[in-house]
Design a protein around this motif. Sequence first.
Motif, PDB file in Angstrom:
ATOM      1  N   LEU A  24       0.826  -1.208   0.000  1.00  0.00           N
ATOM      2  CA  LEU A  24       0.000   0.000   0.000  1.00  0.00           C
ATOM      3  C   LEU A  24       0.860   1.258   0.000  1.00  0.00           C
ATOM      4  O   LEU A  24       0.523   2.256  -0.639  1.00  0.00           O
ATOM      5  N   LEU A  25       1.974   1.215   0.721  1.00  0.00           N
ATOM      6  CA  LEU A  25       2.851   2.384   0.752  1.00  0.00           C
ATOM      7  C   LEU A  25       3.512   2.601  -0.600  1.00  0.00           C
ATOM      8  O   LEU A  25       3.719   3.735  -1.027  1.00  0.00           O
ATOM      9  N   ARG A  26       3.862   1.510  -1.306  1.00  0.00           N
ATOM     10  CA  ARG A  26       4.536   1.646  -2.587  1.00  0.00           C
ATOM     11  C   ARG A  26       3.590   2.082  -3.702  1.00  0.00           C
ATOM     12  O   ARG A  26       3.924   2.939  -4.499  1.00  0.00           O
ATOM     13  N   GLY A  57      13.177   0.348 -19.819  1.00  0.00           N
ATOM     14  CA  GLY A  57      12.075   1.246 -20.100  1.00  0.00           C
ATOM     15  C   GLY A  57      10.955   1.185 -19.065  1.00  0.00           C
ATOM     16  O   GLY A  57       9.867   1.656 -19.339  1.00  0.00           O
ATOM     17  N   ARG A  58      11.209   0.614 -17.924  1.00  0.00           N
ATOM     18  CA  ARG A  58      10.151   0.485 -16.922  1.00  0.00           C
ATOM     19  C   ARG A  58       9.904   1.821 -16.246  1.00  0.00           C
ATOM     20  O   ARG A  58      10.838   2.508 -15.829  1.00  0.00           O
ATOM     21  N   SER A  59       8.627   2.206 -16.122  1.00  0.00           N
ATOM     22  CA  SER A  59       8.315   3.476 -15.468  1.00  0.00           C
ATOM     23  C   SER A  59       8.351   3.277 -13.954  1.00  0.00           C
ATOM     24  O   SER A  59       8.021   2.208 -13.456  1.00  0.00           O
ATOM     25  N   PRO A  60       8.723   4.305 -13.223  1.00  0.00           N
ATOM     26  CA  PRO A  60       8.788   4.164 -11.759  1.00  0.00           C
ATOM     27  C   PRO A  60       7.386   3.989 -11.172  1.00  0.00           C
ATOM     28  O   PRO A  60       6.398   4.465 -11.725  1.00  0.00           O
ATOM     29  N   ALA A  61       7.325   3.306 -10.057  1.00  0.00           N
ATOM     30  CA  ALA A  61       6.040   3.087  -9.384  1.00  0.00           C
ATOM     31  C   ALA A  61       5.504   4.422  -8.863  1.00  0.00           C
ATOM     32  O   ALA A  61       6.275   5.294  -8.451  1.00  0.00           O
ATOM     33  N   PRO A  62       4.193   4.611  -8.888  1.00  0.00           N
ATOM     34  CA  PRO A  62       3.649   5.885  -8.386  1.00  0.00           C
ATOM     35  C   PRO A  62       3.917   6.025  -6.893  1.00  0.00           C
ATOM     36  O   PRO A  62       3.825   5.076  -6.128  1.00  0.00           O
ATOM     37  N   GLN A  63       4.265   7.238  -6.506  1.00  0.00           N
ATOM     38  CA  GLN A  63       4.580   7.505  -5.107  1.00  0.00           C
ATOM     39  C   GLN A  63       3.300   7.882  -4.359  1.00  0.00           C
ATOM     40  O   GLN A  63       2.377   8.440  -4.933  1.00  0.00           O
ATOM     41  N   MET A  64       3.290   7.579  -3.068  1.00  0.00           N
ATOM     42  CA  MET A  64       2.136   7.912  -2.242  1.00  0.00           C
ATOM     43  C   MET A  64       2.218   9.390  -1.852  1.00  0.00           C
ATOM     44  O   MET A  64       3.288   9.890  -1.501  1.00  0.00           O
ATOM     45  N   PHE A  69      -0.543   8.967   2.761  1.00  0.00           N
ATOM     46  CA  PHE A  69       0.230   8.357   3.839  1.00  0.00           C
ATOM     47  C   PHE A  69      -0.390   8.681   5.197  1.00  0.00           C
ATOM     48  O   PHE A  69      -0.510   7.809   6.057  1.00  0.00           O
ATOM     49  N   ALA A  70      -0.837   9.925   5.382  1.00  0.00           N
ATOM     50  CA  ALA A  70      -1.476  10.302   6.649  1.00  0.00           C
ATOM     51  C   ALA A  70      -2.781   9.524   6.842  1.00  0.00           C
ATOM     52  O   ALA A  70      -3.081   9.075   7.955  1.00  0.00           O
ATOM     53  N   SER A  71      -3.538   9.344   5.759  1.00  0.00           N
ATOM     54  CA  SER A  71      -4.780   8.564   5.861  1.00  0.00           C
ATOM     55  C   SER A  71      -4.490   7.112   6.227  1.00  0.00           C
ATOM     56  O   SER A  71      -5.206   6.508   7.034  1.00  0.00           O
ATOM     57  N   LEU A  72      -3.451   6.534   5.623  1.00  0.00           N
ATOM     58  CA  LEU A  72      -3.079   5.161   5.937  1.00  0.00           C
ATOM     59  C   LEU A  72      -2.677   5.024   7.402  1.00  0.00           C
ATOM     60  O   LEU A  72      -3.114   4.110   8.110  1.00  0.00           O
ATOM     61  N   MET A  73      -1.847   5.944   7.882  1.00  0.00           N
ATOM     62  CA  MET A  73      -1.413   5.888   9.277  1.00  0.00           C
ATOM     63  C   MET A  73      -2.588   6.116  10.231  1.00  0.00           C
ATOM     64  O   MET A  73      -2.678   5.483  11.284  1.00  0.00           O
TER      65      MET A  73
END
Length: 141
Positions: A24-26, A57-64, A69-73
């Motif tokens: 979930l964080l990633r 050519g791999r795109s980076p994973a979307p950042q949170m 992050f505050a909602s998850l915590m």
Amino acid sequence: MMRRQRPDQLSSVLRELSALTFSLLRSPPAPAPFSDDPPPPPPVPVPPPSPSAAGAGRSPAPQMTPAGFASLMLGLSLALMLCGSVTFFIGFVLMPWVLGLVMVLYVAGIVSTLSVLGRSVLCFATASPARRKDMASWKLL
């Protein structure tokens, strides 16, 4: 064998929970579309990359986002508080039962001790004088 299975099961559950949290964080879930928004355009088909360029050519994973992050915590902490509150409430409700059981066991112990003492006094009092003389010679440590 049964004792060995319990920690393995607990550690596997903790591993799965931490893997879920880290995933979930990633990569956060996609935002939900609102009814006012126009529908998204259909995805454009992309040809599969060649095996040699797959890693480059791999795109980076979307950042949170910080809000995500505050909602998850917040969700994690609320879940932990809820579980802790339920545990506290169960302990609070069961405490009188535990104290009552302890008191019953104390009373049973006192009654058992008094019955043993009463039986020893009664046996000494009802024994014949010859037997009483033998009992008096017993030495206690």
